[in-house]
Enzyme design. Structure first.
Site, PDB file in Angstrom:
ATOM      1  N   ASP A 115       6.004   3.790   7.382  1.00  0.00           N
ATOM      2  CA  ASP A 115       6.323   4.468   8.644  1.00  0.00           C
ATOM      3  C   ASP A 115       7.638   5.214   8.443  1.00  0.00           C
ATOM      4  O   ASP A 115       7.649   6.333   7.947  1.00  0.00           O
ATOM      5  CB  ASP A 115       6.380   3.421   9.758  1.00  0.00           C
ATOM      6  CG  ASP A 115       6.598   4.024  11.128  1.00  0.00           C
ATOM      7  OD1 ASP A 115       6.654   5.259  11.239  1.00  0.00           O
ATOM      8  OD2 ASP A 115       6.715   3.263  12.109  1.00  0.00           O
ATOM      9  N   LYS A 143       2.286   7.322   7.555  1.00  0.00           N
ATOM     10  CA  LYS A 143       2.449   8.272   8.656  1.00  0.00           C
ATOM     11  C   LYS A 143       3.255   9.446   8.112  1.00  0.00           C
ATOM     12  O   LYS A 143       4.435   9.288   7.812  1.00  0.00           O
ATOM     13  CB  LYS A 143       3.171   7.615   9.832  1.00  0.00           C
ATOM     14  CG  LYS A 143       2.374   6.503  10.489  1.00  0.00           C
ATOM     15  CD  LYS A 143       3.134   5.891  11.651  1.00  0.00           C
ATOM     16  CE  LYS A 143       2.358   4.728  12.244  1.00  0.00           C
ATOM     17  NZ  LYS A 143       3.132   4.015  13.284  1.00  0.00           N
ATOM     18  N   ASP A 171      -0.241  -5.658  13.003  1.00  0.00           N
ATOM     19  CA  ASP A 171      -0.221  -6.382  14.267  1.00  0.00           C
ATOM     20  C   ASP A 171       0.488  -5.627  15.367  1.00  0.00           C
ATOM     21  O   ASP A 171       1.281  -4.720  15.127  1.00  0.00           O
ATOM     22  CB  ASP A 171       0.515  -7.714  14.086  1.00  0.00           C
ATOM     23  CG  ASP A 171       2.028  -7.495  13.924  1.00  0.00           C
ATOM     24  OD1 ASP A 171       2.422  -6.765  12.988  1.00  0.00           O
ATOM     25  OD2 ASP A 171       2.797  -8.017  14.736  1.00  0.00           O
TER      26      ASP A 171
HETATM   27  P1  IMP Z   1       8.884   1.156   8.046  1.00  0.00           P
HETATM   28  O1  IMP Z   1      10.076   0.402   7.531  1.00  0.00           O
HETATM   29  O2  IMP Z   1       9.227   1.899   9.315  1.00  0.00           O
HETATM   30  O3  IMP Z   1       8.266   2.068   7.018  1.00  0.00           O
HETATM   31  O4  IMP Z   1       7.767   0.110   8.507  1.00  0.00           O
HETATM   32  C1  IMP Z   1       7.870  -1.234   8.158  1.00  0.00           C
HETATM   33  C2  IMP Z   1       6.836  -2.113   8.773  1.00  0.00           C
HETATM   34  O5  IMP Z   1       6.684  -1.824  10.154  1.00  0.00           O
HETATM   35  C3  IMP Z   1       5.443  -1.996   8.192  1.00  0.00           C
HETATM   36  O6  IMP Z   1       5.293  -2.688   6.967  1.00  0.00           O
HETATM   37  C4  IMP Z   1       4.640  -2.616   9.316  1.00  0.00           C
HETATM   38  O7  IMP Z   1       4.662  -4.026   9.243  1.00  0.00           O
HETATM   39  C5  IMP Z   1       5.385  -2.159  10.562  1.00  0.00           C
HETATM   40  N1  IMP Z   1       4.721  -0.983  11.141  1.00  0.00           N
HETATM   41  C6  IMP Z   1       5.060   0.325  11.019  1.00  0.00           C
HETATM   42  N2  IMP Z   1       4.193   1.123  11.692  1.00  0.00           N
HETATM   43  C7  IMP Z   1       3.281   0.272  12.257  1.00  0.00           C
HETATM   44  C8  IMP Z   1       2.098   0.488  13.068  1.00  0.00           C
HETATM   45  O8  IMP Z   1       1.692   1.600  13.441  1.00  0.00           O
HETATM   46  N3  IMP Z   1       1.427  -0.638  13.435  1.00  0.00           N
HETATM   47  C9  IMP Z   1       1.806  -1.901  13.072  1.00  0.00           C
HETATM   48  N4  IMP Z   1       2.888  -2.134  12.303  1.00  0.00           N
HETATM   49  C10 IMP Z   1       3.614  -1.060  11.892  1.00  0.00           C
HETATM   50 MG    MG Z   2       4.600  -5.850  11.683  1.00  0.00          MG
END
Ligand code: IMP
Ligand code: MG
Length: 192
Positions: A115, A143, A171
């Site tokens: 994300d 994304k 989740d």
């Molecule tokens: P990041 O550090 O923002 O890239 O995202 C880290 C974590 O956030 C991911 O490994 C997911 O566990 C959670 N996450 C991010 N986007 C989503 C989503 O759309 N649905 C559910 N969990 C998400």
């Molecule tokens: Mg999560």
């Protein structure tokens, strides 16, 4: 298969990626990674090491490992990133570390979704500090355009719109991880 009459049916707005699409993509990613790492065991004297991140990557890790035709070992880490339940902050704490020495090993980090990329960026720095032979990343979902940090993800399953998704490990408030597809929740679920 997901039963539309099941008790989740009135909470899921729509399916983004079906169970069949996931199955086909996992096979494709498994074939690509197997080809790229065909010689890794003889090269380093040890198997390719899959590092999965709890809890979201568990479904993908289990399927992906079985789609490979090269021998692997598996490790899991548990990380906690502070922030609200639907956004991440980039502050990461290790709740469970890997158990083995990764120096000189070929590592593949297995992720559910990229994300902001903050969690992954932190994890890659952490793993690089242990001097592996290489670190690659495979993520089921990404994304696009949302990454606040530039993380090199060599293997991506699906680029999805910037919406909060659940299922196939992902989740909302610890629910929906067991859904075999990836979908979007109805807005009223968040208002409960
Ligand atoms: P990041 O550090 O923002 O890239 O995202 C880290 C974590 O956030 C991911 O490994 C997911 O566990 C959670 N996450 C991010 N986007 C989503 C989503 O759309 N649905 C559910 N969990 C998400
Ligand atoms: Mg999560």
């Amino acid at each position: 298969m997901f039963d539309p009459d099941s008790w989740y049916a009135d909470e899921i707005e729509r399916t983004i990626i079906t169970e069949d699409e996931i199955r086909a993509k996992v096979a494709e990613l498994g074939a690509r990674v197997s080809a790229d790492f065909a010689d890794s065991a003889s090269d380093t004297g040890d198997e390719l090491l899959l590092v999965g991140v709890f809890k979201g990557a568990v479904m993908f890790m289990a399927d992906f490992a079985r789609a490979l035709t090269v021998p692997v070992k598996m490790e899991f880490m548990a990380l906690s990133s502070y922030g609200s339940s639907t956004t991440s902050s980039g502050t990461v704490r290790i709740l469970k570390d890997i158990d083995s020495d990764i120096a000189g090993r070929h590592i593949i980090v297995v992720e559910d979704i990229i994300d902001s990329g903050l969690t992954l960026s932190w994890l890659l720095k952490y793993l690089q500090g242990m001097h592996p032979a290489s670190v690659s990343v495979v993520s089921m979902l990404r994304k696009p355009g949302v990454q606040r940090v530039d993380v090199p993800v060599k293997y991506v399953g699906f680029d999805i719109p910037n919406e909060f998704v659940v299922g196939y490990g992902l989740d909302y408030a610890e629910r929906y991880r067991e859904l075999p597809f990836v979908g979007v929740l109805k807005p009223e679920v968040y208002q409960k």
